[in-house]
Write an enzyme that holds these catalytic residues in place. Structure first.
Site, PDB file in Angstrom:
ATOM      1  N   ARG A 183       0.817  -1.237   0.000  1.00 13.98           N
ATOM      2  CA  ARG A 183       0.000   0.000   0.000  1.00 13.98           C
ATOM      3  C   ARG A 183       0.842   1.274   0.000  1.00 13.98           C
ATOM      4  NH1 ARG A 183      -3.789  -2.609   3.764  1.00 13.98           N
ATOM      5  NH2 ARG A 183      -5.417  -3.510   2.489  1.00 13.98           N
TER       6      ARG A 183
ATOM      7  N   LYS B  90       4.462  12.052 -10.856  1.00 17.91           N
ATOM      8  CA  LYS B  90       3.642  11.228 -11.751  1.00 17.91           C
ATOM      9  C   LYS B  90       4.335   9.884 -11.936  1.00 17.91           C
ATOM     10  CE  LYS B  90       0.995  14.470 -14.518  1.00 17.91           C
ATOM     11  NZ  LYS B  90       0.752  15.058 -15.844  1.00 17.91           N
TER      12      LYS B  90
ATOM     13  N   GLU C  50      11.725  18.823 -23.650  1.00 14.19           N
ATOM     14  CA  GLU C  50      10.988  19.046 -22.390  1.00 14.19           C
ATOM     15  C   GLU C  50      11.504  20.295 -21.676  1.00 14.19           C
ATOM     16  OE1 GLU C  50       8.299  17.697 -21.321  1.00 14.19           O
ATOM     17  OE2 GLU C  50       8.187  15.588 -21.895  1.00 14.19           O
TER      18      GLU C  50
ATOM     19  N   LYS D 297       8.987  23.802 -12.665  1.00  8.96           N
ATOM     20  CA  LYS D 297       8.061  22.667 -12.490  1.00  8.96           C
ATOM     21  C   LYS D 297       7.678  22.500 -11.019  1.00  8.96           C
ATOM     22  CE  LYS D 297       6.795  18.054 -13.598  1.00  8.96           C
ATOM     23  NZ  LYS D 297       6.965  16.820 -14.331  1.00  8.96           N
TER      24      LYS D 297
ATOM     25  N   GLU E 145      -3.101  18.163 -10.717  1.00 10.55           N
ATOM     26  CA  GLU E 145      -3.482  18.547 -12.077  1.00 10.55           C
ATOM     27  C   GLU E 145      -4.961  18.878 -12.236  1.00 10.55           C
ATOM     28  OE1 GLU E 145      -1.212  16.423 -15.070  1.00 10.55           O
ATOM     29  OE2 GLU E 145      -2.808  16.790 -16.497  1.00 10.55           O
TER      30      GLU E 145
ATOM     31  N   ARG F 222      -1.337  22.800 -13.449  1.00  9.16           N
ATOM     32  CA  ARG F 222      -0.389  21.761 -13.870  1.00  9.16           C
ATOM     33  C   ARG F 222      -0.638  21.285 -15.304  1.00  9.16           C
ATOM     34  NH1 ARG F 222       2.151  16.659 -10.469  1.00  9.16           N
ATOM     35  NH2 ARG F 222       3.498  15.986 -12.170  1.00  9.16           N
TER      36      ARG F 222
ATOM     37  N   ASN G 159       1.465  19.941 -19.846  1.00 11.29           N
ATOM     38  CA  ASN G 159       1.142  19.038 -20.958  1.00 11.29           C
ATOM     39  C   ASN G 159       1.250  19.731 -22.310  1.00 11.29           C
ATOM     40  OD1 ASN G 159       0.595  16.888 -19.227  1.00 11.29           O
ATOM     41  ND2 ASN G 159      -1.443  17.700 -18.824  1.00 11.29           N
TER      42      ASN G 159
ATOM     43  N   HIS H 114       1.815  17.764 -25.409  1.00 11.47           N
ATOM     44  CA  HIS H 114       1.773  16.336 -25.080  1.00 11.47           C
ATOM     45  C   HIS H 114       0.560  15.591 -25.635  1.00 11.47           C
ATOM     46  CE1 HIS H 114       5.261  17.117 -22.714  1.00 11.47           C
ATOM     47  NE2 HIS H 114       5.310  15.885 -22.259  1.00 11.47           N
TER      48      HIS H 114
ATOM     49  N   HIS I 172       1.587  12.309 -27.477  1.00 11.53           N
ATOM     50  CA  HIS I 172       1.148  10.950 -27.122  1.00 11.53           C
ATOM     51  C   HIS I 172       0.512  10.257 -28.323  1.00 11.53           C
ATOM     52  CE1 HIS I 172       1.160  11.880 -22.542  1.00 11.53           C
ATOM     53  NE2 HIS I 172       2.343  11.504 -22.986  1.00 11.53           N
TER      54      HIS I 172
ATOM     55  N   HIS J  49       9.904   9.647 -26.818  1.00 13.71           N
ATOM     56  CA  HIS J  49       8.958  10.583 -26.191  1.00 13.71           C
ATOM     57  C   HIS J  49       9.394  12.034 -26.415  1.00 13.71           C
ATOM     58  CE1 HIS J  49       6.100  12.335 -23.489  1.00 13.71           C
ATOM     59  NE2 HIS J  49       7.051  12.832 -22.729  1.00 13.71           N
TER      60      HIS J  49
END
Ligand code: GLY
Length: 377
Positions: free
Chosen positions: A118, A140, A182, A243, A253, A257, A261, A264, A268, A283
């Site tokens: 957990r 993330k 990035e 960041k 997000e 935030r 992206n 992105h 993606h 990427h």
């Protein structure tokens, strides 16, 4: 050692240390009695600093595991393999799982640590520029699922991220420039004069590389990265600071935030299409293409001129090329549409596209994908 914090209110929830070399990592690990290290096998074999880190782990009696880290192995199978290894090695609730590698390694290890018993603590030593400025900061974690990128995952903050440019000297030029995309993305979001500084440094570094014959280019590149240590430390720290600020204000997000992206949603889709046809686009390379597409969409939305070549798109494409990237997307936007509409941030049939008003100012725009296709024709 420079320290940049991520906060939840007044409380520090993650620390990012920026240091020239790996020597101080030992001190960072001192507070954790049971450390388990997972390293990308490619880093173990090729990165000279990995030997120094192995020395630190040996002195501390830290068990180690190597993983094969790629978009193809970024799956639940690898996460379960890491969990099984932690269990076999007696990792308990007080464990700290240390990931050493690029973004894929960090994402998988962070996710494994987040679900093991957990949730146990984890930390990163990112070994690519891309991971240093983006993937290893902000919590993330996750894996790819059912042909979609990062479809399973959780946002959970790492204890610390230890960043040093020393690990970048063995990074191939292609992977380095993937990280440049990035970094520039971050400075397009929040500039502070750093966008132009980054272009100046990175294009200067790239110029020498591009004119050398293949045989000597790799050695040149390694020396070049070492020679630009101070500039890289400055730029990486500045990108991390941007960041960390955004994540501190909007960890999960819900609003600000989303700006991270930028490019992105396109990226993606590009990566998914490339993977389907076994085309080699990383990427960071997809992010570079996505940034240029986002710039075109921004020009069309804010400046409205459908005829002339668009201005933000044009100047951004030139900057990216100067830094060694080839940001021309090989897919028509219509082909990307179905994937973009499945974007995990889609709400009510609309996707939040991040648009560029100018360098240092971006805004979120909810747009239907077919509207985007129409605008971008
Ligand atoms: N890579 C974008 C984010 O961390 O939010």
């Amino acid at each position: 050692m420079e320290q940049i914090n991520i906060y939840s209110g007044e409380r520090i929830i993650s620390r990012i240390f920026v240091q020239e070399d790996v020597a101080e990592l030992e001190k960072c690990l001192d507070r954790y009695p049971h450390v388990f290290a997972v390293m990308d096998s490619n880093v173990a074999m090729n990165c000279p600093a990995a030997m120094k880190m192995a020395g630190i782990m040996n002195r501390k009696g830290v068990p180690g595991k190597l993983v094969d880290a790629s978009e193809e192995t970024k799956t639940m199978d690898t996460v379960m393999d890491i969990c099984a290894w932690l269990l076999d090695n007696g990792a308990d609730r007080d464990a700290l799982v240390l990931a050493v590698g690029g973004g894929v390694t960090c994402d998988m290890v962070g996710f494994a640590a987040s679900i093991y018993k957990r949730g146990v603590r984890f930390a990163y030593v990112p070994t690519t520029l891309l991971a240093q400025v983006d993937a290893a900061v902000g919590g993330k974690t996750g894996v790819n699922f059912d042909r979609y990128k990062n479809m399973l995952g959780i946002i959970r903050q790492q204890e610390f991220t230890y960043i040093c440019p020393q690990v970048l000297v063995s990074l191939p030029h292609r992977e380095f420039t993937a990280g440049v995309a990035e970094m520039l993305k971050t400075f397009i979001i929040e500039d502070n004069g750093n966008y132009q500084k980054a272009i100046d440094v990175l294009s200067e570094m790239s110029q020498g590389y591009s004119i050398l014959p293949q045989e000597s280019a790799a050695d040149y590149w390694s020396d070049c990265v070492a020679a630009y240590t101070d500039e890289l430390m400055y730029l990486v720290s500045e990108a991390v600071r941007v960041k960390a600020g955004i994540v501190s204000r909007d960890q999960f997000e819900k609003g600000e935030r989303r700006k991270l992206n930028l490019g992105h949603t396109f990226a993606h889709a590009i990566e998914t299409l490339a993977q389907r046809e076994d085309r080699d686009i990383s990427h960071g390379e997809a992010v570079a293409m996505g940034l240029v597409m986002a710039a075109r969409l921004s020009d069309r939305v804010f400046r409205g001129d459908m005829e002339t070549p668009t201005e933000t798109e044009g100047s951004l494409a030139i900057d990216l090329c100067d830094c060694g990237l080839f940001p021309q997307c090989p897919y028509p936007v219509e082909e990307m549409a179905e994937i973009m509409s499945k974007d995990k941030k889609a709400e009510g049939g609309k996707v939040h596209f991040i648009l560029i008003r100018e360098i240092g100012e971006v805004v979120s725009y909810a747009l239907a994908v077919d509207e985007v296709c129409r605008l971008m024709k």
